[in-house]
Design an enzyme around this catalytic site. Structure first.
Site, PDB file in Angstrom:
ATOM      1  N   ASP A  43      52.075  45.048  38.767  1.00 35.55           N
ATOM      2  CA  ASP A  43      51.038  44.080  38.391  1.00 35.55           C
ATOM      3  C   ASP A  43      49.995  44.026  39.495  1.00 35.55           C
ATOM      4  O   ASP A  43      50.290  44.297  40.660  1.00 35.55           O
ATOM      5  CB  ASP A  43      51.636  42.680  38.171  1.00 35.55           C
ATOM      6  CG  ASP A  43      50.783  41.852  37.224  1.00 35.55           C
ATOM      7  OD1 ASP A  43      51.180  41.680  36.047  1.00 35.55           O
ATOM      8  OD2 ASP A  43      49.694  41.374  37.649  1.00 35.55           O
TER       9      ASP A  43
ATOM     10  N   ARG B  14      37.419  27.205  36.541  1.00 30.53           N
ATOM     11  CA  ARG B  14      38.338  27.916  37.433  1.00 30.53           C
ATOM     12  C   ARG B  14      37.676  28.359  38.740  1.00 30.53           C
ATOM     13  O   ARG B  14      38.317  28.413  39.774  1.00 30.53           O
ATOM     14  CB  ARG B  14      38.890  29.156  36.726  1.00 30.53           C
ATOM     15  CG  ARG B  14      39.602  28.852  35.422  1.00 30.53           C
ATOM     16  CD  ARG B  14      41.097  29.063  35.564  1.00 30.53           C
ATOM     17  NE  ARG B  14      41.789  28.715  34.341  1.00 30.53           N
ATOM     18  CZ  ARG B  14      42.385  29.594  33.542  1.00 30.53           C
ATOM     19  NH1 ARG B  14      42.366  30.877  33.856  1.00 30.53           N
ATOM     20  NH2 ARG B  14      43.009  29.197  32.468  1.00 30.53           N
TER      21      ARG B  14
END
Ligand SMILES: C[S@@+](CC[C@H](N)C(=O)[O-])C[C@H]1O[C@@H](n2cnc3c(N)ncnc32)[C@H](O)[C@@H]1O
Length: 291
Positions: free
Chosen positions: A155, A46
């Site tokens: 979030d 990633r």
């Protein structure tokens, strides 16, 4: 590889156990997420492309960049986007939603009948399915006609919040086996050539979404009081210190008698907390004591 041998441009940058631990500490320090950030394969896959884009040749240099560069905080936000889990779907954990609708909501409706105001947070809301599910259940309950209802999705990730705000979803968001989709709450639409279902205005109008780090107690304090907080499948990825900080912040944010609902594999068992346990027919939930 010999000392003089250079990695080929296409080869992944290797990561040592120390480098994994250092990155894990940086991510945990920022957002509390600890579990799932310890796989060298995941970090290489990633974050490798980001190292290359920055012209860095090792993860040690990358950690230094995150800590010291002027652009470090911006890059760290990208790391958190890459490493956190955003899985979510409508009507997740139906047994708990049944307890919420049938046992918790009538109690709250009774207690707040004078004010006729209700604020619920979906903390760690990801792409918004949980917040919209809560809003649909409020409307379906028939208990709050004429009330001022607010469902606030929170979030840390800006990317998921932009999906949440638009509110259009493909089939994977509707994978709950028990889902009985209230058709009037969705309209069919097309997004990038895919057929999606967009949440109806009636539901979206009571939902809002904010970018917020749950470890930021001051930011949580500024949100104003909540009657109930859903925080599901968020704490499970965190270490004990972060869980404690967040649960304490929730306690302070809730009105007396306000509820905290966690995911089915999460609980406050190993945490010293001021919450009381409330054993419902279908679930165990937590409540800030009234007195
Ligand atoms: C697995 S999703 C859970 C979604 C939803 N609550 C559910 O149960 O379906 C976890 C979410 O928590 C968010 N998150 C993780 N750490 C956070 C933090 N410190 N502050 C705010 N959100 C965070 C992630 O970005 C992710 O979208």
């Amino acid at each position: 590889m010999g000392d003089t041998e250079q990695p080929s441009p296409g080869a992944p940058v290797r990561i040592s156990a120390e480098e994994v631990a250092e990155l894990q500490a940086i991510v945990e320090g920022c957002c509390g997420v600890f579990h799932g950030v310890d796989s060298s394969y995941k970090l290489q896959r990633r974050l490798g492309p980001r190292l290359k884009a920055l012209g860095l040749s090792s993860f040690a240099e990358y950690s230094k960049y995150l800590r010291e560069a002027a652009d470090g905080p911006h890059e760290l936000a990208e790391v958190i986007e890459e490493l956190t889990t955003h899985e979510t779907y409508f009507f997740r954990e139906q047994f708990q939603l049944d307890a919420f609708s049938q046992e918790v909501l009538p109690a709250i409706a009774q207690r707040r009948r004078a004010a006729q105001r209700l604020t619920i947070w979906s903390a760690g809301c990801s792409t918004g399915e949980e917040a919209y599910t809560i809003a649909m259940l409020l409307l379906e309950s028939g208990l709050f006609s004429g009330w001022r209802l607010e469902v606030v999705g929170l979030d840390i990730s800006r990317k998921v919040l932009s999906t949440a705000r638009y509110g259009a979803y493909g089939s994977s968001s509707f994978r709950s086996p028990s889902i009985v989709l209230p058709g009037r709450y969705f309209t069919e639409c097309e997004v990038d050539g895919r057929t999606c279902h967009r949440v109806a205005d009636e539901v979206r109008s009571i939902c809002s979404f904010r970018q917020l780090n749950l470890l930021d107690r001051a930011a949580i304090g500024r949100l104003g009081p909540a009657d109930l907080i859903f925080c599901r499948n968020v704490l499970i990825y965190m270490g004990a210190a972060a869980r404690r900080t967040i649960v304490d912040a929730f306690y302070d944010a809730l009105v007396p008698g306000g509820y905290l609902l966690l995911g089915h594999s999460e609980n406050l068992l190993n945490l010293e907390t001021r919450f009381e346990n409330v054993h419902l027919d279908r679930d165990l939930v937590y409540r800030r004591p009234i007195a």
